[in-house]
Design a protein around this motif. Structure first.
Motif, PDB file in Angstrom:
ATOM      1  N   GLU A 201       0.669  -1.311   0.005  1.00  0.00           N
ATOM      2  CA  GLU A 201       0.003   0.007   0.183  1.00  0.00           C
ATOM      3  C   GLU A 201       0.760   1.314   0.040  1.00  0.00           C
ATOM      4  O   GLU A 201       2.062   1.048   0.231  1.00  0.00           O
ATOM      5  CB  GLU A 201      -0.981   0.088   1.291  1.00  0.00           C
ATOM      6  N   VAL A 202       0.320   2.548  -0.347  1.00  0.00           N
ATOM      7  CA  VAL A 202       1.066   3.717  -0.164  1.00  0.00           C
ATOM      8  C   VAL A 202       1.825   3.748   1.026  1.00  0.00           C
ATOM      9  O   VAL A 202       1.340   3.509   2.310  1.00  0.00           O
ATOM     10  CB  VAL A 202       0.060   4.773  -0.336  1.00  0.00           C
TER      11      VAL A 202
ATOM     12  N   ASP B  75       5.897  -3.057   0.187  1.00  0.00           N
ATOM     13  CA  ASP B  75       5.987  -4.390   0.044  1.00  0.00           C
ATOM     14  C   ASP B  75       5.332  -5.106   1.132  1.00  0.00           C
ATOM     15  O   ASP B  75       6.079  -6.179   1.478  1.00  0.00           O
ATOM     16  CB  ASP B  75       7.685  -4.723  -0.065  1.00  0.00           C
ATOM     17  N   ALA B  76       4.394  -4.489   1.760  1.00  0.00           N
ATOM     18  CA  ALA B  76       4.046  -5.103   2.920  1.00  0.00           C
ATOM     19  C   ALA B  76       3.363  -6.414   2.865  1.00  0.00           C
ATOM     20  O   ALA B  76       3.432  -7.115   3.815  1.00  0.00           O
ATOM     21  CB  ALA B  76       2.712  -4.085   3.693  1.00  0.00           C
ATOM     22  N   GLN B  77       2.791  -6.774   1.725  1.00  0.00           N
ATOM     23  CA  GLN B  77       2.201  -8.093   1.576  1.00  0.00           C
ATOM     24  C   GLN B  77       3.006  -8.856   0.747  1.00  0.00           C
ATOM     25  O   GLN B  77       2.767  -9.936   0.774  1.00  0.00           O
ATOM     26  CB  GLN B  77       0.778  -7.762   0.991  1.00  0.00           C
TER      27      GLN B  77
ATOM     28  N   VAL C 112       2.336 -15.900  -8.299  1.00  0.00           N
ATOM     29  CA  VAL C 112       3.571 -15.908  -7.811  1.00  0.00           C
ATOM     30  C   VAL C 112       4.169 -17.271  -7.429  1.00  0.00           C
ATOM     31  O   VAL C 112       3.235 -18.176  -7.303  1.00  0.00           O
ATOM     32  CB  VAL C 112       3.572 -14.946  -6.594  1.00  0.00           C
ATOM     33  N   GLY C 113       5.254 -17.214  -7.333  1.00  0.00           N
ATOM     34  CA  GLY C 113       6.293 -18.657  -7.009  1.00  0.00           C
ATOM     35  C   GLY C 113       5.777 -19.472  -5.916  1.00  0.00           C
ATOM     36  O   GLY C 113       5.947 -20.718  -6.031  1.00  0.00           O
ATOM     37  N   SER C 114       5.188 -18.697  -4.945  1.00  0.00           N
ATOM     38  CA  SER C 114       5.030 -19.525  -3.698  1.00  0.00           C
ATOM     39  C   SER C 114       3.643 -18.554  -2.996  1.00  0.00           C
ATOM     40  O   SER C 114       3.926 -17.279  -3.251  1.00  0.00           O
ATOM     41  CB  SER C 114       6.157 -19.663  -2.722  1.00  0.00           C
ATOM     42  N   SER C 115       3.327 -19.149  -1.686  1.00  0.00           N
ATOM     43  CA  SER C 115       2.385 -18.406  -1.019  1.00  0.00           C
ATOM     44  C   SER C 115       2.822 -17.611  -0.216  1.00  0.00           C
ATOM     45  O   SER C 115       2.835 -17.827   1.031  1.00  0.00           O
ATOM     46  CB  SER C 115       1.391 -19.481  -0.182  1.00  0.00           C
ATOM     47  N   ILE C 116       3.335 -16.331  -0.777  1.00  0.00           N
ATOM     48  CA  ILE C 116       4.039 -15.412   0.061  1.00  0.00           C
ATOM     49  C   ILE C 116       3.313 -14.108   0.153  1.00  0.00           C
ATOM     50  O   ILE C 116       3.782 -13.180   1.029  1.00  0.00           O
ATOM     51  CB  ILE C 116       5.401 -15.260  -0.583  1.00  0.00           C
ATOM     52  N   PHE C 117       2.147 -14.364  -0.390  1.00  0.00           N
ATOM     53  CA  PHE C 117       1.163 -13.313  -0.166  1.00  0.00           C
ATOM     54  C   PHE C 117       0.484 -13.280   0.974  1.00  0.00           C
ATOM     55  O   PHE C 117      -0.270 -14.223   1.576  1.00  0.00           O
ATOM     56  CB  PHE C 117       0.146 -12.867  -1.179  1.00  0.00           C
ATOM     57  N   THR C 118       0.875 -12.117   2.020  1.00  0.00           N
ATOM     58  CA  THR C 118       0.269 -12.027   3.495  1.00  0.00           C
ATOM     59  C   THR C 118      -0.835 -11.320   3.614  1.00  0.00           C
ATOM     60  O   THR C 118      -0.997 -10.270   3.021  1.00  0.00           O
ATOM     61  CB  THR C 118       1.594 -11.718   4.371  1.00  0.00           C
ATOM     62  N   GLY C 119      -1.694 -11.691   4.657  1.00  0.00           N
ATOM     63  CA  GLY C 119      -2.698 -10.866   5.018  1.00  0.00           C
ATOM     64  C   GLY C 119      -3.842 -10.918   3.896  1.00  0.00           C
ATOM     65  O   GLY C 119      -3.970 -11.983   3.031  1.00  0.00           O
ATOM     66  N   THR C 120      -5.013 -10.059   3.861  1.00  0.00           N
ATOM     67  CA  THR C 120      -6.060 -10.457   3.214  1.00  0.00           C
ATOM     68  C   THR C 120      -6.176  -8.801   2.131  1.00  0.00           C
ATOM     69  O   THR C 120      -6.086  -7.793   2.946  1.00  0.00           O
ATOM     70  CB  THR C 120      -7.520 -10.552   3.879  1.00  0.00           C
ATOM     71  N   ALA C 121      -6.589  -9.086   1.150  1.00  0.00           N
ATOM     72  CA  ALA C 121      -6.630  -7.957   0.182  1.00  0.00           C
ATOM     73  C   ALA C 121      -7.803  -7.003   0.752  1.00  0.00           C
ATOM     74  O   ALA C 121      -8.888  -7.502   1.037  1.00  0.00           O
ATOM     75  CB  ALA C 121      -6.832  -8.083  -1.187  1.00  0.00           C
ATOM     76  N   SER C 122      -7.742  -5.560   1.078  1.00  0.00           N
ATOM     77  CA  SER C 122      -8.466  -4.575   1.461  1.00  0.00           C
ATOM     78  C   SER C 122      -8.942  -3.854   0.473  1.00  0.00           C
ATOM     79  O   SER C 122      -9.995  -2.977   0.859  1.00  0.00           O
ATOM     80  CB  SER C 122      -7.978  -3.821   2.715  1.00  0.00           C
TER      81      SER C 122
ATOM     82  N   VAL D  45       0.263  -3.651  -6.980  1.00  0.00           N
ATOM     83  CA  VAL D  45       1.459  -4.002  -7.833  1.00  0.00           C
ATOM     84  C   VAL D  45       2.490  -3.233  -8.234  1.00  0.00           C
ATOM     85  O   VAL D  45       2.039  -2.236  -9.056  1.00  0.00           O
ATOM     86  CB  VAL D  45       1.461  -5.356  -8.780  1.00  0.00           C
ATOM     87  N   ILE D  46       3.742  -3.196  -7.823  1.00  0.00           N
ATOM     88  CA  ILE D  46       4.758  -2.269  -8.424  1.00  0.00           C
ATOM     89  C   ILE D  46       6.000  -3.205  -8.817  1.00  0.00           C
ATOM     90  O   ILE D  46       6.124  -4.310  -8.126  1.00  0.00           O
ATOM     91  CB  ILE D  46       5.060  -1.195  -7.377  1.00  0.00           C
TER      92      ILE D  46
END
Length: 294
Positions: free
Chosen positions: A63-64, A68-70, A88-98, A103-104
């Motif tokens: 987020e702003v 790279d928080a998630q 993405v290559g592995s389950s490294i997305f953390t948290g729940t999309a709000s 993406v950057i």
């Protein structure tokens, strides 16, 4: 030779993305996620179609202010236009999309005040009054620093096109170039053809071919934002830089050995930013019907 050709092609794509973007570094919004599949929101399908998100790319999600928080430095292993989504290559997305995530390109933003991308036409010729170059056009007394705009959207109309040219002229400028997507150029040409109001094509620098409408070149670019037309008063816009693209060689060596690997690497750099002497003689038409840009 293959590596150098690849660098040149990659630079063309990413510099074009930045020049058309708004300086936020955001490529696409995140709508939701399921394990390693990230469903994209605003800008997602367009980014994939343009090749701005691709297999093998390293990206951050956040987020702003916390970019790279998630997900930090995750590699894209698959893209799907229809959804649209990236894997993405592995389950490294953390948290729940709000609904605030995006993406950057990895590392291109580290804080709200440290974004390593150019401001771009999306900021210079914006769809709403805002800041550019440290001057906030929405603040009292700063109307002179605001660009012209038409955000009514819908189907392309020649009347709207001519109104934009007239507005710029009344402001004391002169539109020297109009940029748009392939889709909108096609629509414009189809409307003009039965009226015989456009002349032969004109070749411009950079390999572009334009069609003239009322004496103004209309150029289509594959990386141009869908649904938009930028009316540029080119004499008011400039790219500021200390020098052209160059390999970093302050240690008198371009190639550096990659530690513990049988490989070498080099860093290509250019420090640059887009600037303007006037904004009010530049204009944008946005929200035009242009679903796929073709």
């Amino acid at each position: 030779k293959g590596e150098l050709d690849g660098i040149r092609n990659d630079l063309k794509k990413d510099v074009a993305r930045q020049l058309y973007n708004d300086g936020s570094a955001q490529i696409a919004a995140v709508a939701s996620e399921s394990s390693d599949v990230i469903t994209l929101g605003t800008g997602g399908e367009e980014a994939i179609r343009k090749g701005q998100l691709y297999v093998g790319q390293i990206v951050d999600i956040g987020e702003v202010g916390n970019y790279d928080a998630q997900m930090a430095a995750g590699e894209i292993t698959a893209v799907t236009v229809g959804t649209p989504s990236i894997t993405v290559g592995s389950s490294i997305f953390t948290g729940t999309a709000s609904g605030n995530e995006f993406v950057i390109r990895s590392g291109n933003a580290v804080s709200s005040s440290s974004i390593y991308e150019m401001s771009g036409l999306g900021n210079l010729i914006s769809t709403s009054a805002g800041s550019f170059g440290g001057i906030d056009a929405s603040a009292a007394g700063n109307d002179y620093w605001d660009n012209g705009r038409d955000t009514s959207g819908g189907a392309f109309q020649l009347n709207t096109f001519q109104k934009a040219l007239n507005t710029v002229r009344v402001e004391g400028g002169e539109t020297s170039l109009v940029t748009t997507s392939f889709g909108l150029r096609r629509v414009a040409a189809n409307q003009l053809e039965p009226q015989q109001r456009f002349s032969n094509t004109t070749d411009l620098k950079g390999g572009f071919t334009s069609v003239e409408i009322n004496g103004v070149p209309l150029v289509a670019d594959v990386d141009h934002p869908f649904g938009k037309m930028y009316f540029l008063d080119e004499k008011t816009i400039k790219i500021f830089h200390d020098r052209d693209w160059h390999f970093l060689d302050e240690d008198e060596s371009i190639l550096k050995w990659v530690t513990n690997r049988d490989a070498y690497e080099a860093v290509l750099a250019r420090y640059m930013q887009i600037g303007a002497s006037r904004r009010n003689t530049n204009y944008v038409i946005s929200g035009l019907t242009d679903a796929t840009g073709i």
